[in-house]
Design a protein around this motif. Structure first.
Motif, PDB file in Angstrom:
ATOM      1  N   ASP A   1       0.951  -0.986   0.085  1.00  0.00           N
ATOM      2  CA  ASP A   1      -0.111  -0.039  -0.132  1.00  0.00           C
ATOM      3  C   ASP A   1       0.851   1.251  -0.129  1.00  0.00           C
ATOM      4  OD1 ASP A   1      -1.550   2.257   0.710  1.00  0.00           O
ATOM      5  OD2 ASP A   1      -2.978   1.260   1.836  1.00  0.00           O
ATOM      6  N   PRO A   2       0.904   2.045  -1.147  1.00  0.00           N
ATOM      7  CA  PRO A   2       2.038   3.163  -1.221  1.00  0.00           C
ATOM      8  C   PRO A   2       1.534   4.185  -0.152  1.00  0.00           C
ATOM      9  CG  PRO A   2       0.981   2.552  -3.313  1.00  0.00           C
ATOM     10  CD  PRO A   2       0.361   1.820  -2.312  1.00  0.00           C
ATOM     11  N   TRP A   3       0.313   4.445   0.304  1.00  0.00           N
ATOM     12  CA  TRP A   3       0.087   5.359   1.351  1.00  0.00           C
ATOM     13  C   TRP A   3       0.354   5.031   2.739  1.00  0.00           C
ATOM     14  CZ3 TRP A   3      -0.248  10.370   2.260  1.00  0.00           C
ATOM     15  CH2 TRP A   3      -0.918  11.021   3.507  1.00  0.00           C
ATOM     16  N   HIS A   4       0.259   3.700   2.941  1.00  0.00           N
ATOM     17  CA  HIS A   4       0.692   3.291   4.195  1.00  0.00           C
ATOM     18  C   HIS A   4       2.165   3.083   4.458  1.00  0.00           C
ATOM     19  CE1 HIS A   4       1.245   0.096   7.060  1.00  0.00           C
ATOM     20  NE2 HIS A   4       0.021   0.508   7.610  1.00  0.00           N
ATOM     21  N   GLY A   5       2.963   2.880   3.131  1.00  0.00           N
ATOM     22  CA  GLY A   5       4.385   2.927   3.490  1.00  0.00           C
ATOM     23  C   GLY A   5       4.822   4.193   3.635  1.00  0.00           C
ATOM     24  N   PHE A   6       4.252   5.354   2.826  1.00  0.00           N
ATOM     25  CA  PHE A   6       4.637   6.589   3.079  1.00  0.00           C
ATOM     26  C   PHE A   6       4.294   6.975   4.463  1.00  0.00           C
ATOM     27  CE2 PHE A   6       3.578  11.198   3.138  1.00  0.00           C
ATOM     28  CZ  PHE A   6       4.748  11.936   2.603  1.00  0.00           C
ATOM     29  N   ARG A   7       3.195   6.781   4.960  1.00  0.00           N
ATOM     30  CA  ARG A   7       2.865   7.473   6.384  1.00  0.00           C
ATOM     31  C   ARG A   7       3.664   6.589   7.168  1.00  0.00           C
ATOM     32  NH1 ARG A   7      -2.666   4.883   8.043  1.00  0.00           N
ATOM     33  NH2 ARG A   7      -0.951   3.163   8.702  1.00  0.00           N
ATOM     34  N   ASP A   8       3.852   5.333   7.077  1.00  0.00           N
ATOM     35  CA  ASP A   8       4.681   4.804   8.325  1.00  0.00           C
ATOM     36  C   ASP A   8       6.293   5.244   8.399  1.00  0.00           C
ATOM     37  OD1 ASP A   8       2.804   3.387   9.110  1.00  0.00           O
ATOM     38  OD2 ASP A   8       3.453   1.282   8.234  1.00  0.00           O
ATOM     39  N   PHE A   9       6.713   5.711   7.130  1.00  0.00           N
ATOM     40  CA  PHE A   9       7.856   6.179   6.864  1.00  0.00           C
ATOM     41  C   PHE A   9       8.077   7.471   7.851  1.00  0.00           C
ATOM     42  CE2 PHE A   9      11.208   8.624   5.197  1.00  0.00           C
ATOM     43  CZ  PHE A   9      12.395   7.784   5.336  1.00  0.00           C
ATOM     44  N   VAL A  10       7.132   8.342   7.502  1.00  0.00           N
ATOM     45  CA  VAL A  10       7.304   9.460   8.252  1.00  0.00           C
ATOM     46  C   VAL A  10       7.037   9.392   9.766  1.00  0.00           C
ATOM     47  CG1 VAL A  10       6.014  11.869   8.413  1.00  0.00           C
ATOM     48  CG2 VAL A  10       6.289  11.043   6.145  1.00  0.00           C
ATOM     49  N   GLU A  11       6.135   8.344  10.048  1.00  0.00           N
ATOM     50  CA  GLU A  11       5.959   8.359  11.511  1.00  0.00           C
ATOM     51  C   GLU A  11       7.242   7.784  12.136  1.00  0.00           C
ATOM     52  OE1 GLU A  11       2.540   5.781  11.682  1.00  0.00           O
ATOM     53  OE2 GLU A  11       1.285   7.580  11.705  1.00  0.00           O
ATOM     54  N   GLN A  12       7.996   6.755  11.618  1.00  0.00           N
ATOM     55  CA  GLN A  12       8.992   6.277  12.169  1.00  0.00           C
ATOM     56  C   GLN A  12      10.311   6.977  12.109  1.00  0.00           C
ATOM     57  OE1 GLN A  12      10.017   2.406  10.301  1.00  0.00           O
ATOM     58  NE2 GLN A  12      11.768   1.889  11.457  1.00  0.00           N
TER      59      GLN A  12
ATOM     60  N   PHE B   1      13.406   7.153  -0.621  1.00  0.00           N
ATOM     61  CA  PHE B   1      12.399   8.113  -0.271  1.00  0.00           C
ATOM     62  C   PHE B   1      11.870   8.923  -1.666  1.00  0.00           C
ATOM     63  CE2 PHE B   1      11.013  12.181   1.298  1.00  0.00           C
ATOM     64  CZ  PHE B   1      10.023  11.864   1.774  1.00  0.00           C
ATOM     65  N   ILE B   2      12.475   9.070  -2.478  1.00  0.00           N
ATOM     66  CA  ILE B   2      12.129   9.642  -3.845  1.00  0.00           C
ATOM     67  C   ILE B   2      11.104   8.813  -4.291  1.00  0.00           C
ATOM     68  CG2 ILE B   2      12.919  10.184  -6.183  1.00  0.00           C
ATOM     69  CD1 ILE B   2      15.337  11.776  -5.053  1.00  0.00           C
ATOM     70  N   ALA B   3      11.527   7.444  -4.404  1.00  0.00           N
ATOM     71  CA  ALA B   3      10.766   6.440  -4.941  1.00  0.00           C
ATOM     72  C   ALA B   3       9.475   6.090  -4.096  1.00  0.00           C
ATOM     73  CB  ALA B   3      11.377   4.807  -5.005  1.00  0.00           C
ATOM     74  N   LEU B   4       9.453   6.428  -2.935  1.00  0.00           N
ATOM     75  CA  LEU B   4       8.457   6.125  -2.141  1.00  0.00           C
ATOM     76  C   LEU B   4       7.318   7.378  -2.314  1.00  0.00           C
ATOM     77  CD1 LEU B   4       7.102   4.661   0.345  1.00  0.00           C
ATOM     78  CD2 LEU B   4       8.368   6.228   1.739  1.00  0.00           C
ATOM     79  N   VAL B   5       7.751   8.545  -2.566  1.00  0.00           N
ATOM     80  CA  VAL B   5       6.932   9.510  -2.782  1.00  0.00           C
ATOM     81  C   VAL B   5       6.271   9.612  -4.153  1.00  0.00           C
ATOM     82  CG1 VAL B   5       7.081  12.045  -3.261  1.00  0.00           C
ATOM     83  CG2 VAL B   5       8.326  11.241  -1.300  1.00  0.00           C
ATOM     84  N   ASP B   6       7.033   9.249  -5.132  1.00  0.00           N
ATOM     85  CA  ASP B   6       6.685   8.973  -6.349  1.00  0.00           C
ATOM     86  C   ASP B   6       5.554   7.928  -6.411  1.00  0.00           C
ATOM     87  OD1 ASP B   6       8.317  10.933  -7.419  1.00  0.00           O
ATOM     88  OD2 ASP B   6       9.727   9.527  -8.196  1.00  0.00           O
TER      89      ASP B   6
ATOM     90  N   ALA C   1      -0.192   6.364  -7.174  1.00  0.00           N
ATOM     91  CA  ALA C   1      -1.403   5.827  -6.651  1.00  0.00           C
ATOM     92  C   ALA C   1      -2.715   6.826  -6.129  1.00  0.00           C
ATOM     93  CB  ALA C   1      -1.079   4.879  -5.232  1.00  0.00           C
ATOM     94  N   GLY C   2      -2.470   8.014  -6.314  1.00  0.00           N
ATOM     95  CA  GLY C   2      -3.483   8.993  -6.138  1.00  0.00           C
ATOM     96  C   GLY C   2      -3.592   9.162  -4.668  1.00  0.00           C
ATOM     97  N   LYS C   3      -2.484   8.933  -3.848  1.00  0.00           N
ATOM     98  CA  LYS C   3      -2.932   9.007  -2.295  1.00  0.00           C
ATOM     99  C   LYS C   3      -1.912  10.355  -1.739  1.00  0.00           C
ATOM    100  CE  LYS C   3      -5.046   5.047  -2.070  1.00  0.00           C
ATOM    101  NZ  LYS C   3      -6.404   5.052  -1.659  1.00  0.00           N
ATOM    102  N   LEU C   4      -1.044  10.751  -2.393  1.00  0.00           N
ATOM    103  CA  LEU C   4      -0.115  11.770  -1.755  1.00  0.00           C
ATOM    104  C   LEU C   4      -0.370  12.693  -2.559  1.00  0.00           C
ATOM    105  CD1 LEU C   4       2.127  12.757   0.193  1.00  0.00           C
ATOM    106  CD2 LEU C   4       3.477  11.975  -1.489  1.00  0.00           C
ATOM    107  N   ARG C   5      -0.607  14.056  -2.135  1.00  0.00           N
ATOM    108  CA  ARG C   5      -0.902  15.298  -2.865  1.00  0.00           C
ATOM    109  C   ARG C   5       0.415  15.377  -3.934  1.00  0.00           C
ATOM    110  NH1 ARG C   5      -1.887  19.766   0.899  1.00  0.00           N
ATOM    111  NH2 ARG C   5      -1.667  20.907  -0.814  1.00  0.00           N
ATOM    112  N   ALA C   6      -0.068  15.867  -4.929  1.00  0.00           N
ATOM    113  CA  ALA C   6       0.937  16.140  -6.133  1.00  0.00           C
ATOM    114  C   ALA C   6       1.928  17.292  -5.840  1.00  0.00           C
ATOM    115  CB  ALA C   6       0.199  16.449  -7.495  1.00  0.00           C
ATOM    116  N   ASP C   7       1.673  18.045  -5.100  1.00  0.00           N
ATOM    117  CA  ASP C   7       2.881  19.115  -4.785  1.00  0.00           C
ATOM    118  C   ASP C   7       3.763  18.836  -3.549  1.00  0.00           C
ATOM    119  OD1 ASP C   7       0.834  19.623  -2.974  1.00  0.00           O
ATOM    120  OD2 ASP C   7       0.549  21.673  -3.212  1.00  0.00           O
ATOM    121  N   PHE C   8       3.444  17.817  -3.172  1.00  0.00           N
ATOM    122  CA  PHE C   8       4.512  17.375  -2.186  1.00  0.00           C
ATOM    123  C   PHE C   8       5.739  17.133  -2.849  1.00  0.00           C
ATOM    124  CE2 PHE C   8       6.992  14.574   0.435  1.00  0.00           C
ATOM    125  CZ  PHE C   8       6.887  14.682   1.775  1.00  0.00           C
ATOM    126  N   VAL C   9       6.789  17.575  -2.079  1.00  0.00           N
ATOM    127  CA  VAL C   9       8.473  17.530  -2.592  1.00  0.00           C
ATOM    128  C   VAL C   9       9.278  16.957  -1.543  1.00  0.00           C
ATOM    129  CG1 VAL C   9       8.041  19.533  -4.308  1.00  0.00           C
ATOM    130  CG2 VAL C   9       8.848  19.961  -1.852  1.00  0.00           C
TER     131      VAL C   9
END
Length: 229
Positions: free
Chosen positions: A91-102, A138-143, A148-156
């Protein structure tokens, strides 16, 4: 008549054992000192905590950078591993969220961690390789989360250091009174990253600007100043 060979000595192995024991004590003491007080703790204080002479410390780690890199090597590996594990999440969003939290949790548990992320250690090959691996993942995680349409497009990618600086401020302000407050901040930040909550944002800072800001914040924290001054 030949002279008998001298008896074998155990000084070599014993000295190596002593040196390794001292190394472990120095790293353990530095890890605690850096986590509590930041990476500018006097080297003499670390030697005292480790129960070794200052000369012993400097023979093993001639510069503060050498000691910092050795102390945080496992933390940087954990940082890189967290990015790799997040990227493996189906799950791309779950992976991104867990990374930020960790990563924010790692920051909460170690005051020196954010500072180390602003430093480079050219001679610490493994350390720098782990840093490069973490950044690429992290770049790959963001992309992937965007695709997947889960992370806002203007996140850098520069937004992540901004999150860490914001988190550092909350940690500093609430450490004694409400040490878990950072979790609420991170929750808000993640909600703001999700597509359903997305609203137009001002332009992000450049990579150079965010790096200089991180250095400035780090220096002010070292000097005991309020970054807002």
């Amino acid at each position: 008549m030949t002279s008998p060979a001298p008896p074998p000595t155990s000084d070599g192995p014993r000295l190596r054992v002593d040196a390794e024991r001292n190394r472990q004590r120095i790293i353990a003491a530095a890890r605690l000192a850096f986590a509590e007080l930041g990476v500018d703790v006097p080297m003499e204080d670390i030697a005292r905590r480790a129960g070794v002479g200052v000369g012993t410390l400097y023979r093993r780690y001639p510069t503060r950078a050498d000691l910092v890199a050795a102390t945080f090597e496992t933390k940087m590996t954990a940082y890189a591993d967290a990015a790799r594990q997040a990227l493996a999440d189906p799950d791309p969003w779950h992976g991104f969220r867990d990374f930020v939290e960790q990563i924010c949790a790692m920051q909460a548990g170690d005051r020196g961690f954010t500072t180390v992320l602003t430093m480079t250690f050219p001679t610490a090959k493994r350390f720098e390789a782990d840093r490069a691996r973490a950044y690429a993942d992290f770049i790959a995680l963001v992309d992937r989360a965007k695709a997947a349409g889960k992370l806002r497009a203007d996140f850098v990618t520069e937004d992540m250091p901004m999150f860490l600086m914001a988190n550092a401020g909350v940690l500093a302000a609430t450490a004694d009174a409400a040490p878990e407050t950072w979790r609420r901040l991170v929750g808000y930040l993640l909600q703001a990253c999700a597509v359903p909550a997305a609203q137009p944002l001002p332009d992000p800072p450049t990579a150079g600007q965010i790096y200089r800001a991180m250095l400035r914040t780090t220096h002010q924290q070292r000097d005991g100043q309020d970054p807002s001054d």
